[in-house]
Design a protein around this motif. Sequence first.
Motif, PDB file in Angstrom:
ATOM      1  N   ALA A  22      -6.923   4.179   1.110  1.00 10.69           N
ATOM      2  CA  ALA A  22      -6.236   3.237   0.223  1.00 10.69           C
ATOM      3  C   ALA A  22      -6.758   1.810   0.328  1.00 10.69           C
ATOM      4  CB  ALA A  22      -4.742   3.261   0.503  1.00 10.69           C
ATOM      5  N   MET A  23      -7.166   1.383   1.498  1.00  9.30           N
ATOM      6  CA  MET A  23      -7.594  -0.011   1.636  1.00  9.30           C
ATOM      7  C   MET A  23      -8.862  -0.317   0.835  1.00  9.30           C
ATOM      8  SD  MET A  23      -5.099  -1.328   3.024  1.00  9.30           S
ATOM      9  CE  MET A  23      -5.674  -2.993   3.193  1.00  9.30           C
ATOM     10  N   PRO A  24      -9.889   0.534   0.839  1.00  8.66           N
ATOM     11  CA  PRO A  24     -11.024   0.258  -0.059  1.00  8.66           C
ATOM     12  C   PRO A  24     -10.634   0.328  -1.536  1.00  8.66           C
ATOM     13  CG  PRO A  24     -11.700   1.721   1.694  1.00  8.66           C
ATOM     14  CD  PRO A  24     -10.203   1.598   1.776  1.00  8.66           C
ATOM     15  N   LEU A  25      -9.687   1.190  -1.880  1.00  7.50           N
ATOM     16  CA  LEU A  25      -9.207   1.242  -3.266  1.00  7.50           C
ATOM     17  C   LEU A  25      -8.510  -0.054  -3.651  1.00  7.50           C
ATOM     18  CD1 LEU A  25      -7.803   4.871  -3.522  1.00  7.50           C
ATOM     19  CD2 LEU A  25      -9.873   3.951  -4.568  1.00  7.50           C
ATOM     20  N   GLN A  26      -7.796  -0.638  -2.723  1.00 10.46           N
ATOM     21  CA  GLN A  26      -7.135  -1.916  -2.965  1.00 10.46           C
ATOM     22  C   GLN A  26      -8.163  -2.995  -3.254  1.00 10.46           C
ATOM     23  OE1 GLN A  26      -6.619  -5.786  -1.603  1.00 10.46           O
ATOM     24  NE2 GLN A  26      -7.251  -4.366  -0.054  1.00 10.46           N
ATOM     25  N   GLU A  27      -9.243  -3.004  -2.501  1.00 10.24           N
ATOM     26  CA  GLU A  27     -10.305  -3.988  -2.726  1.00 10.24           C
ATOM     27  C   GLU A  27     -10.989  -3.759  -4.071  1.00 10.24           C
ATOM     28  OE1 GLU A  27     -12.539  -7.275  -2.120  1.00 10.24           O
ATOM     29  OE2 GLU A  27     -10.900  -6.586  -0.852  1.00 10.24           O
ATOM     30  N   ALA A  28     -11.233  -2.509  -4.412  1.00  9.63           N
ATOM     31  CA  ALA A  28     -11.846  -2.190  -5.704  1.00  9.63           C
ATOM     32  C   ALA A  28     -10.932  -2.589  -6.852  1.00  9.63           C
ATOM     33  CB  ALA A  28     -12.170  -0.698  -5.771  1.00  9.63           C
ATOM     34  N   ALA A  29      -9.634  -2.383  -6.699  1.00 10.14           N
ATOM     35  CA  ALA A  29      -8.685  -2.775  -7.737  1.00 10.14           C
ATOM     36  C   ALA A  29      -8.656  -4.295  -7.901  1.00 10.14           C
ATOM     37  CB  ALA A  29      -7.288  -2.257  -7.406  1.00 10.14           C
ATOM     38  N   ALA A  30      -8.703  -5.021  -6.797  1.00 11.39           N
ATOM     39  CA  ALA A  30      -8.711  -6.483  -6.878  1.00 11.39           C
ATOM     40  C   ALA A  30      -9.951  -6.976  -7.598  1.00 11.39           C
ATOM     41  CB  ALA A  30      -8.622  -7.079  -5.480  1.00 11.39           C
ATOM     42  N   LEU A  44      -3.068  -7.424  -1.302  1.00 11.78           N
ATOM     43  CA  LEU A  44      -3.344  -7.030   0.085  1.00 11.78           C
ATOM     44  C   LEU A  44      -2.043  -6.867   0.867  1.00 11.78           C
ATOM     45  CD1 LEU A  44      -5.344  -6.468   2.371  1.00 11.78           C
ATOM     46  CD2 LEU A  44      -5.387  -8.929   2.800  1.00 11.78           C
ATOM     47  N   LEU A  45      -1.118  -7.803   0.682  1.00 10.00           N
ATOM     48  CA  LEU A  45       0.169  -7.720   1.369  1.00 10.00           C
ATOM     49  C   LEU A  45       0.932  -6.465   0.956  1.00 10.00           C
ATOM     50  CD1 LEU A  45       2.242  -9.063   3.245  1.00 10.00           C
ATOM     51  CD2 LEU A  45       3.142 -10.209   1.228  1.00 10.00           C
ATOM     52  N   LEU A  48      -0.906  -3.427   2.508  1.00  9.86           N
ATOM     53  CA  LEU A  48      -0.661  -3.329   3.945  1.00  9.86           C
ATOM     54  C   LEU A  48       0.758  -2.870   4.248  1.00  9.86           C
ATOM     55  CD1 LEU A  48      -2.550  -6.434   5.381  1.00  9.86           C
ATOM     56  CD2 LEU A  48      -3.112  -4.028   5.699  1.00  9.86           C
ATOM     57  N   THR A  49       1.701  -3.331   3.466  1.00  7.52           N
ATOM     58  CA  THR A  49       3.088  -2.891   3.664  1.00  7.52           C
ATOM     59  C   THR A  49       3.233  -1.413   3.320  1.00  7.52           C
ATOM     60  OG1 THR A  49       3.907  -5.096   3.159  1.00  7.52           O
ATOM     61  CG2 THR A  49       5.484  -3.293   2.995  1.00  7.52           C
ATOM     62  N   GLY A  50       2.630  -1.009   2.205  1.00  4.39           N
ATOM     63  CA  GLY A  50       2.799   0.364   1.729  1.00  4.39           C
ATOM     64  C   GLY A  50       2.020   1.419   2.480  1.00  4.39           C
ATOM     65  N   VAL A  51       0.829   1.084   2.966  1.00  2.00           N
ATOM     66  CA  VAL A  51       0.011   2.110   3.625  1.00  2.00           C
ATOM     67  C   VAL A  51      -0.226   1.850   5.109  1.00  2.00           C
ATOM     68  CG1 VAL A  51      -1.157   2.880   1.534  1.00  2.00           C
ATOM     69  CG2 VAL A  51      -2.179   1.078   2.933  1.00  2.00           C
ATOM     70  N   PHE A  52       0.277   0.720   5.628  1.00  2.00           N
ATOM     71  CA  PHE A  52       0.125   0.478   7.058  1.00  2.00           C
ATOM     72  C   PHE A  52       1.480   0.340   7.746  1.00  2.00           C
ATOM     73  CE2 PHE A  52      -0.189  -2.507  10.636  1.00  2.00           C
ATOM     74  CZ  PHE A  52      -0.944  -1.741  11.483  1.00  2.00           C
TER      75      PHE A  52
END
Length: 107
Positions: A22-30, A44-45, A48-52
């Motif tokens: 999910a974290m690389p997907l978050q960066e790609a979405a941004a 990012l917040l 991080l809340t949702g997947v960490f």
Amino acid sequence: MKPPIAPTRTAALLSGLALGFAMPLQEAAANALALSPQGRSLLLLAALTGVFLVPVLLFVVGTEHLSLGTKDVATQPYWSSLRKVATRGLFWLAGAAAAFSVLSAFR
């Protein structure tokens, strides 16, 4: 009574895998959405809340261990629970490492 969400090694492993993917997907979405710096920070917040944070508290630490207070540090149930949390933490770390390894192999 068993808590409705019981932390297990499998759940911890899957939680780590979810974080790793999910974290690389978050960066790609941004990048795809061309977000402002503030928007990137909010995304990012949220990620991080949702997947960490939430999965680690639910699937690695667990409500059983969270219910033990600081007054219980010197007791056997606390240390037994902490050993289980540490084992699940290693499974979570292995899941995240596996996901990041797969993603870096395909880049």
